[in-house]
Design a protein around this motif. Structure first.
Motif, PDB file in Angstrom:
ATOM      1  N   LEU A 143       5.529  -7.392  -3.428  1.00  0.00           N
ATOM      2  CA  LEU A 143       4.162  -6.913  -3.274  1.00  0.00           C
ATOM      3  C   LEU A 143       4.021  -5.422  -3.564  1.00  0.00           C
ATOM      4  CD1 LEU A 143       3.563  -8.847   0.035  1.00  0.00           C
ATOM      5  CD2 LEU A 143       2.446  -9.348  -2.133  1.00  0.00           C
ATOM      6  N   HIS A 199       4.635  -3.076  -1.522  1.00  0.00           N
ATOM      7  CA  HIS A 199       4.032  -2.473  -0.342  1.00  0.00           C
ATOM      8  C   HIS A 199       4.865  -1.309   0.167  1.00  0.00           C
ATOM      9  CE1 HIS A 199       1.410  -6.134   0.984  1.00  0.00           C
ATOM     10  NE2 HIS A 199       0.963  -5.535  -0.111  1.00  0.00           N
ATOM     11  N   ASN A 200       4.156  -0.326   0.745  1.00  0.00           N
ATOM     12  CA  ASN A 200       4.842   0.873   1.212  1.00  0.00           C
ATOM     13  C   ASN A 200       5.521   0.687   2.556  1.00  0.00           C
ATOM     14  OD1 ASN A 200       4.373   2.682  -0.905  1.00  0.00           O
ATOM     15  ND2 ASN A 200       2.287   3.038  -0.212  1.00  0.00           N
ATOM     16  N   THR A 229       5.615  -6.877   5.666  1.00  0.00           N
ATOM     17  CA  THR A 229       5.188  -5.722   4.876  1.00  0.00           C
ATOM     18  C   THR A 229       3.692  -5.498   5.055  1.00  0.00           C
ATOM     19  OG1 THR A 229       4.517  -6.855   2.822  1.00  0.00           O
ATOM     20  CG2 THR A 229       6.866  -6.438   3.111  1.00  0.00           C
ATOM     21  N   SER A 230       3.274  -4.275   4.786  1.00  0.00           N
ATOM     22  CA  SER A 230       1.848  -4.007   4.625  1.00  0.00           C
ATOM     23  C   SER A 230       1.695  -2.961   3.532  1.00  0.00           C
ATOM     24  CB  SER A 230       1.169  -3.571   5.919  1.00  0.00           C
ATOM     25  OG  SER A 230       1.681  -2.353   6.373  1.00  0.00           O
ATOM     26  N   ARG A 231       0.536  -3.005   2.889  1.00  0.00           N
ATOM     27  CA  ARG A 231       0.355  -2.186   1.704  1.00  0.00           C
ATOM     28  C   ARG A 231       0.538  -0.703   2.020  1.00  0.00           C
ATOM     29  NH1 ARG A 231      -4.590  -3.362   0.745  1.00  0.00           N
ATOM     30  NH2 ARG A 231      -5.473  -1.391   1.396  1.00  0.00           N
ATOM     31  N   ASP A 232      -0.105  -0.246   3.032  1.00  0.00           N
ATOM     32  CA  ASP A 232       0.059   1.145   3.467  1.00  0.00           C
ATOM     33  C   ASP A 232      -0.440   1.267   4.894  1.00  0.00           C
ATOM     34  OD1 ASP A 232      -2.611   1.803   1.207  1.00  0.00           O
ATOM     35  OD2 ASP A 232      -2.780   1.404   3.357  1.00  0.00           O
ATOM     36  N   SER A 238      -3.770  -0.400   5.955  1.00  0.00           N
ATOM     37  CA  SER A 238      -3.948  -1.846   5.784  1.00  0.00           C
ATOM     38  C   SER A 238      -4.029  -2.550   7.130  1.00  0.00           C
ATOM     39  CB  SER A 238      -2.778  -2.434   4.999  1.00  0.00           C
ATOM     40  OG  SER A 238      -2.651  -1.807   3.753  1.00  0.00           O
TER      41      SER A 238
END
Lengths: 113, 113
Positions: free
Chosen positions: A27, A29-30, A93-96, A99
């Protein structure tokens, strides 16, 4: 189509023998997280990475460490597993940081013999 | 983060609407309500979130009371695949820089054929 991949799905290790669990994501994601979920309990956050910044939860035992060599991969190292470390380990995970949604992998079930 | 209270278990007939309640009487003004679910032996899955207004997406609807002290997750036409543990989580929104999800005990929803 798998977005958060955890390998292996099942891991057996011996008491005191170091073990590494892996997580990868497609993804880009950061943020990546590791949760521990013991039998019949809710998931509990161990630590997370925001990019390369490592954030440890205050009550995470020193026996647990993590590495994130690049955006896609994150590892959970258990230096000396005890019987009490048997659990499902979930990567997310999460995008940033703004999110709302976290994406979870299927988990790795760790057995300690 | 505010504490949540959910019934430990609920049953719902297949095809009917499943209404899952959550109490969060100590919620503060900048805290969101999130719902995740966890199907057996899988990682948690994001369902929906809200701050003040009711929300709807392809999975569910979220109804938040005017005083924000409780909410209800509605699955409009429950199927057997909706059998899972549903977690209601209240936390400061991600845009405040708090990425942490603190899972409570959740509600085990069983869909009856």
């Amino acid at each position: 189509d798998a977005m958060v991949i955890q390998n292996p799905r099942y891991q057996v290790t011996q008491f005191g023998k170091p073990v590494t669990l892996s997580c990868s994501q497609t993804l880009n994601h950061n943020v990546m997280y590791w949760y521990q979920q013991k039998s019949s309990q809710a998931p509990k956050l161990l630590f997370h990475y925001y990019d390369k910044d490592f954030n440890n939860e205050a009550d995470t035992p020193d026996n647990f460490q993590s590495r994130r060599p690049n955006t896609s991969f994150c590892f959970l190292d258990i230096r000396s597993p005890g019987l009490g470390d048997a659990a499902m380990y979930l990567c997310a995970t999460s995008r940033d940081r703004t999110s709302h949604e976290q994406y979870f992998g299927p988990g790795t079930r760790l057995t300690v013999t | 983060d505010a504490k949540t209270t959910q019934p430990p278990s609920m049953d719902c007939a297949e095809g009917r609407a499943a209404n899952l309640p959550c109490n969060h009487s100590t919620i503060s003004g900048n805290e969101y309500v999130y719902w995740y679910r966890q199907i057996h032996s899988q990682g948690p899955q994001y369902i929906i979130h809200g701050l003040k207004n009711n929300e709807t997406n392809e999975m569910a609807s979220l109804i938040i009371t005017e005083d924000r002290k409780s909410s209800t997750l509605i699955l409009p036409h429950a199927t057997l695949r909706d059998t899972a543990v549903y977690y209601c989580i209240v936390r400061v929104g991600a845009n405040f820089g708090n990425e942490k999800l603190t899972f409570g005990t959740g509600t085990r929803l069983t869909i009856i054929p």
